[in-house]
Design an enzyme around this catalytic site. Sequence first.
Site, PDB file in Angstrom:
ATOM      1  N   ARG A  79       0.835  -1.211   0.000  1.00 41.22           N
ATOM      2  CA  ARG A  79       0.000   0.000   0.000  1.00 41.22           C
ATOM      3  C   ARG A  79       0.868   1.260   0.000  1.00 41.22           C
ATOM      4  NH1 ARG A  79      -3.097  -2.529  -2.411  1.00 41.22           N
ATOM      5  NH2 ARG A  79      -4.624  -3.830  -1.415  1.00 41.22           N
TER       6      ARG A  79
ATOM      7  N   GLU B  24       2.023   1.514  -3.455  1.00 42.57           N
ATOM      8  CA  GLU B  24       0.902   2.002  -4.256  1.00 42.57           C
ATOM      9  C   GLU B  24       0.711   3.517  -4.057  1.00 42.57           C
ATOM     10  OE1 GLU B  24      -3.707   0.689  -4.939  1.00 42.57           O
ATOM     11  OE2 GLU B  24      -2.976   0.730  -2.876  1.00 42.57           O
TER      12      GLU B  24
ATOM     13  N   SER C 272      15.770  14.644   2.513  1.00 43.40           N
ATOM     14  CA  SER C 272      16.711  13.683   3.078  1.00 43.40           C
ATOM     15  C   SER C 272      16.005  12.535   3.795  1.00 43.40           C
ATOM     16  CB  SER C 272      17.636  14.398   4.064  1.00 43.40           C
ATOM     17  OG  SER C 272      18.492  13.459   4.687  1.00 43.40           O
TER      18      SER C 272
END
Length: 156
Positions: free
Chosen positions: A96, A99, A122
Site C-alpha cells: 500500500r 501504491e 533527506s
Amino acid sequence: MVHALFDPTARQALAVTAVEAKIRKDLSWQQIADVTGLSVAFVTAAVLGQHPLPEDAARAVANLLELDDEAVTLLRAVPTRGSIPGSIPTDPTIYRFHEMLQVYGTTLKALVHEQFGDGIISAINFKLDVKKVADPDGGERAVITLDGKYLPTKPF
C-alpha cells in the site's frame, strides 16, 4: 570504530532473532525503544536492519532481548540498507505504501519542487511518526508523518 556491512545476510538473520525475542518476551517496539532513549521509528528500523545504533543503545537493546555481544556489534554496524527485495512488495501493508507512491509520487515531487525548488528530501536527516486517530466517519485512521530535511541541488 565504525564498521560497514556490505552483505545484508547477518543483519537480516539478527532481525529475525531479535523479532523472535521480542515476541517471546511479549514486548512492544515502544518498550524496546524506551531502553535506548531514541525514537520508536528509528529503533524499530535499526533492529530490523536499516540503521546502526549507538553503542549504549545497541547494548541496551541486546540486554533487553537477551542477545549476545556479536549482536551488539552487528547492531552498531552501518548496514546495507533496503528492506524490500524484488521490484514490487507482496506484503499488503508495504504494498500500500508502494501504491501510494505510485499514485502520489509525481504529485509529491511537483509540490516539493514548487515549494522548495530543485533538490531532495533527506532520508538521513529524517523523522518518522505513526499515530492512530479516530475517523469521524467511524473506525480509525493512520496519520503518518515523514519529516525530512530539504537539501537543494547545488550547481558545480
